[in-house]
Design an enzyme around this catalytic site. Structure first.
Site, PDB file in Angstrom:
ATOM      1  CG  HIS A 132      -1.904   0.995   1.375  1.00 56.58           C
ATOM      2  ND1 HIS A 132      -1.640   2.303   1.687  1.00 56.58           N
ATOM      3  CD2 HIS A 132      -3.252   0.917   1.208  1.00 56.58           C
ATOM      4  CE1 HIS A 132      -2.780   2.992   1.713  1.00 56.58           C
ATOM      5  NE2 HIS A 132      -3.775   2.163   1.430  1.00 56.58           N
ATOM      6  CG  ASP A 156       0.666  -2.356   5.989  1.00 58.01           C
ATOM      7  OD1 ASP A 156      -0.248  -2.374   6.839  1.00 58.01           O
ATOM      8  OD2 ASP A 156       0.567  -1.765   4.893  1.00 58.01           O
ATOM      9  CD  GLN A 173      -6.812  -4.457   4.150  1.00 58.78           C
ATOM     10  OE1 GLN A 173      -7.774  -5.127   4.543  1.00 58.78           O
ATOM     11  NE2 GLN A 173      -6.939  -3.171   3.843  1.00 58.78           N
ATOM     12  CE  LYS A 199      -7.083   0.230   6.147  1.00 57.35           C
ATOM     13  NZ  LYS A 199      -7.907   0.480   4.982  1.00 57.35           N
ATOM     14  CB  CYS A 257      -3.487   3.271  -1.668  1.00 57.71           C
ATOM     15  SG  CYS A 257      -4.597   4.631  -1.370  1.00 57.71           S
TER      16      CYS A 257
HETATM   17  C1  LIG Z   1      -2.396  -2.746   3.569  1.00 59.15           C
HETATM   18  C2  LIG Z   1      -2.674  -1.339   4.018  1.00 59.15           C
HETATM   19  N1  LIG Z   1      -1.692  -0.623   4.573  1.00 59.15           N
HETATM   20  C3  LIG Z   1      -1.878   0.631   5.010  1.00 59.15           C
HETATM   21  C4  LIG Z   1      -3.102   1.240   4.883  1.00 59.15           C
HETATM   22  C5  LIG Z   1      -3.258   2.638   5.377  1.00 59.15           C
HETATM   23  O1  LIG Z   1      -4.182   2.709   6.399  1.00 59.15           O
HETATM   24  P1  LIG Z   1      -4.681   4.127   6.949  1.00 59.15           P
HETATM   25  O2  LIG Z   1      -5.138   4.901   5.739  1.00 59.15           O
HETATM   26  O3  LIG Z   1      -5.807   3.786   7.866  1.00 59.15           O
HETATM   27  O4  LIG Z   1      -3.541   4.774   7.631  1.00 59.15           O
HETATM   28  C6  LIG Z   1      -4.151   0.541   4.285  1.00 59.15           C
HETATM   29  C7  LIG Z   1      -5.470   1.189   4.090  1.00 59.15           C
HETATM   30  O5  LIG Z   1      -6.171   0.904   3.141  1.00 59.15           O
HETATM   31  C8  LIG Z   1      -3.937  -0.780   3.853  1.00 59.15           C
HETATM   32  O6  LIG Z   1      -4.915  -1.517   3.301  1.00 59.15           O
END
Ligand SMILES: Cc1ncc(COP(=O)(O)O)c(C=O)c1O
Length: 412
Positions: free
Chosen positions: A129, A206, A209, A232, A370
């Site tokens: 992401h 990270d 998910q 999430k 993203c």
């Molecule tokens: C795999 C992953 N990493 C990071 C993020 C970023 O999360 P946030 O926008 O809540 O900081 C997301 C959000 O979609 C994500 O799916």
């Protein structure tokens, strides 16, 4: 557990009834919410705790000596303990941030500024992401370090050999998703963290998910950092978690400076509080943290393992259904995936698909999610993504399929 037992032990209707937002109609159709990977809906327990807190228990934390402040501080710190227990960490290793993006920026900047040198290497995957790509790219630019990308086959399980082939004596960071937010690929996180250890590199998972579909035990995984966003995980926005190995946290400089993160301040010099407070400058997201604690209570009522097993069945059902539709192409044909399923259609752009099926009451996400480097690499500009939470059902995917037939009719 036998696959049918998973369904028997999982009372989806009871769960749905706990989510007020799922009871509404959109465009005069009952809502099918298949956008949980972007943000999950919230159970009543979480909504109530927010309401109750602002109504009766709200105050700033840590600084006050009055009744409400002490109560708020206790609830805030109790939330930290709940998060720590949920991922088998020590409470001193849990930093409240505003979200996963803030957690990753904290590590990239604080650890990176101190520890990266020219020509050092940061390994990450093509499936990051942007939140776990841009901060590393940025710090690499400042410190003249190099980014090395782990490319992999989206139709197969991630092969650990790919990371092995990239590591060198210059590797300082290995970072990767627990689960890809586009492909649903489940990464062998423990094995990758072991590899990082073997070359004295730090590992950052990270977990955005992954935390919502799998039990997470950071000690067993052996990661140095694990992060995720509260929204999430059935919690509110504005709250995120950074788990960090305490020794590393102790040696990292603060990321933001201000109130609450200090020990003593004088005109000449400031000394800092110990972690986690060293990394929590300013008034923190108090109610959001408390509500995240409540979201964890809610998950524990059903068990994250049970939720994850059920969701795995849903995704497998979705896969079988979608692959039978002529003109639908699943992106990431590996059936062993979690939480999300992405696809394109020969007849329509993903934005058109999402707009048309929205009118059928079906909420999905369309775009690059993203993850532009991933989509670029596979010559895609966008996909349609359906994703699940504990409240999702097989019928949701039946409705998705019906609505896609409508798309085909319109674009035939
Ligand atoms: C795999 C992953 N990493 C990071 C993020 C970023 O999360 P946030 O926008 O809540 O900081 C997301 C959000 O979609 C994500 O799916």
């Amino acid at each position: 557990m036998n696959m049918n037992d998973i369904d028997k032990n999982f009372d989806t209707q009871k769960i749905i009834n706990e989510f007020p937002a799922l009871k509404q109609k959109v465009w005069d159709k009952s809502l099918v919410y298949l956008d949980s990977a972007a943000s999950m809906q919230k159970p009543k327990d979480v909504i109530d705790v927010i309401n109750n807190n602002y109504s009766k228990e709200y105050s700033n934390v840590h600084r006050g000596l009055h009744f409400l402040s002490e109560k708020a501080t206790e609830s805030y710190e109790e939330a930290r303990r709940k998060v720590a227990k949920f991922i088998n960490a020590d409470e001193k290793e849990i930093i409240f941030t505003s979200g996963a993006t803030a957690s990753i920026n904290l590590v990239a900047y604080s650890w990176g500024m101190e520890n990266l040198s020219p020509n050092d290497e940061i390994i990450l995957t093509i499936a990051e992401h942007h939140a776990n790509f841009v901060p590393w790219q940025y710090i690499a630019g400042i410190k003249k370090a190099n980014i090395k990308v782990a490319y992999f086959d989206p139709d197969k399980d991630f092969d650990i050999k790919i990371i092995k082939s990239l590591i060198s004596d210059k590797t300082k960071v290995i970072t990767f998703p627990h689960v890809s937010n586009v492909l649903g690929t489940i990464f062998p996180i423990k094995e990758i963290c072991n590899l990082a250890k073997s070359v004295n590199a730090i590992s950052l998972v990270d977990g955005c998910q992954g935390i919502n579909h799998f039990p997470v035990d950071v000690k067993n995984i052996g990661c140095d950092f694990y992060c995720f966003s509260g929204h999430k995980l059935y919690g509110p926005t504005g709250i995120g978690i950074l788990y960090g190995n305490y020794k590393l946290l102790e040696n990292m400089p603060p990321f933001l400076c201000g109130g609450d993160m200090i020990d003593v301040v004088s005109i000449d010099k400031t000394t800092f509080a110990d972690p986690p407070l060293k990394f929590e400058a300013g008034t923190p997201p108090i109610v959001q943290a408390i509500a995240l604690g409540k979201a964890i209570d809610w998950i524990n009522k059903y068990g994250i393992e049970n939720i994850g097993n059920y969701e795995q069945k849903l995704i497998s059902y979705a896969y079988d259904k979608l692959q039978k539709i002529d003109g639908v192409n699943i992106f990431g044909k590996n059936k062993n995936k979690a939480g999300v399923i992405s696809f394109t259609m020969d007849c329509a752009h993903s934005h058109d698909i999402a707009t048309i099926i929205d009118r059928e009451g079906v909420a999905v996400r369309a775009g690059h999610h993203c993850a532009q480097p991933l989509l670029d690499h596979f010559n895609l500009s966008s996909t349609t993504r359906a994703s699940v939470g504990a409240y999702s059902t097989y019928e949701d995917f039946d409705r998705l399929v019906l609505s896609l037939e409508k798309v085909k009719k319109i674009f035939k």
